[in-house]
Design an enzyme around this catalytic site. Structure first.
Site, PDB file in Angstrom:
ATOM      1  N   CYS A 269       0.748  -1.116   0.094  1.00 28.18           N
ATOM      2  CA  CYS A 269      -0.092   0.122   0.049  1.00 28.18           C
ATOM      3  C   CYS A 269       1.037   1.135   0.052  1.00 28.18           C
ATOM      4  O   CYS A 269       2.091   1.242   0.582  1.00 28.18           O
ATOM      5  CB  CYS A 269      -0.835  -0.053   1.335  1.00 28.18           C
ATOM      6  SG  CYS A 269      -2.019   1.385   1.476  1.00 28.18           S
TER       7      CYS A 269
ATOM      8  N   GLN B 102     -13.342  -0.583   2.919  1.00 26.90           N
ATOM      9  CA  GLN B 102     -13.960  -1.804   2.464  1.00 26.90           C
ATOM     10  C   GLN B 102     -14.358  -2.516   3.740  1.00 26.90           C
ATOM     11  O   GLN B 102     -13.706  -2.603   4.590  1.00 26.90           O
ATOM     12  CB  GLN B 102     -12.881  -2.657   1.703  1.00 26.90           C
ATOM     13  CG  GLN B 102     -12.618  -2.216   0.590  1.00 26.90           C
ATOM     14  CD  GLN B 102     -11.538  -3.052  -0.448  1.00 26.90           C
ATOM     15  OE1 GLN B 102     -11.829  -4.197  -0.502  1.00 26.90           O
ATOM     16  NE2 GLN B 102     -10.378  -2.575  -0.718  1.00 26.90           N
TER      17      GLN B 102
ATOM     18  N   SER C 284      -8.586  -5.481  -2.229  1.00 25.52           N
ATOM     19  CA  SER C 284      -7.053  -5.007  -2.284  1.00 25.52           C
ATOM     20  C   SER C 284      -6.065  -5.968  -2.139  1.00 25.52           C
ATOM     21  O   SER C 284      -4.906  -5.907  -2.526  1.00 25.52           O
ATOM     22  CB  SER C 284      -6.939  -3.786  -1.519  1.00 25.52           C
ATOM     23  OG  SER C 284      -7.907  -2.756  -1.574  1.00 25.52           O
TER      24      SER C 284
ATOM     25  N   HIS D 254      -4.396  -8.246   4.520  1.00 16.39           N
ATOM     26  CA  HIS D 254      -3.965  -7.132   5.528  1.00 16.39           C
ATOM     27  C   HIS D 254      -3.668  -7.977   7.038  1.00 16.39           C
ATOM     28  O   HIS D 254      -4.665  -8.726   7.192  1.00 16.39           O
ATOM     29  CB  HIS D 254      -4.967  -6.077   5.610  1.00 16.39           C
ATOM     30  CG  HIS D 254      -5.453  -5.436   4.493  1.00 16.39           C
ATOM     31  ND1 HIS D 254      -5.281  -4.371   4.254  1.00 16.39           N
ATOM     32  CD2 HIS D 254      -6.475  -5.988   3.456  1.00 16.39           C
ATOM     33  CE1 HIS D 254      -5.958  -4.115   3.039  1.00 16.39           C
ATOM     34  NE2 HIS D 254      -6.915  -5.144   2.730  1.00 16.39           N
TER      35      HIS D 254
END
Length: 172
Positions: A122, A140, A163, A166
């Protein structure tokens, strides 16, 4: 006393909201569509304070994102290159990072930022993964749900979004 009043300390039908432009909470009455900056008359201030501590309107988090070939935008902001690893490889790598972070004693908790700078895909990698403050509806849904469920200082398990994958650390 109603459920809303019991929960928030606000009299019915008042709710607490967050103003993005003023960067502070305000109070809204859905019946008459009026809003005000001060808590409405009849508010239990200590109960409202406790409610906002356990149900924040905004949180501040750091994260480490590992993208994979199936990510929404499979390009790393850190190295400006196309991502070729698959989802399983991304999860495996992130799990190793998570295990390392969770095994550290409190004196090494700053490692999250260091690892984010070294590995996160990111653009927040430049800031140690710091996403700044955000409220509900700005991230999100799986990310938001995990972030708001964390207590300050806690690190999430692996969270999957469009994405990539995480781990999240809530800092405020």
């Amino acid at each position: 006393m109603s459920d809303t009043e019991t929960k928030t300390g606000l009299p019915e039908p008042w709710t607490v909201r967050y103003s993005k432009s003023k960067k502070r909470e305000y109070f809204f009455n859905p019946d008459d569509k009026k809003s005000q900056w001060e808590a409405p008359e009849g508010t239990d201030e200590s109960q409202l304070h406790e409610y906002l501590k356990t149900n924040p309107l905004r949180v501040r988090c750091l994260h480490i994102l590992i993208k994979h070939s199936g990510s929404r935008r499979p390009v790393s902001s850190r190295i400006n290159a196309k991502i070729t690893i698959d989802k399983e490889e991304a999860i495996k790598e992130l799990q190793e990072i998570h295990d390392k972070l969770m095994s550290q004693d409190d004196s090494k908790k700053g490692q999250f930022e260091t690892i984010a700078k070294e590995r996160s895909d990111c653009s927040s990698f430049k800031r140690g993964g710091d996403l700044g403050w955000f409220g509900k509806g700005e991230m999100q849904p799986p990310f938001e749900k995990a972030a708001f469920a964390l207590k300050v200082g806690e690190i999430s398990d692996i969270v999957e979004t469009d994405s990539g994958v995480h781990i999240i650390k809530r800092v405020a």
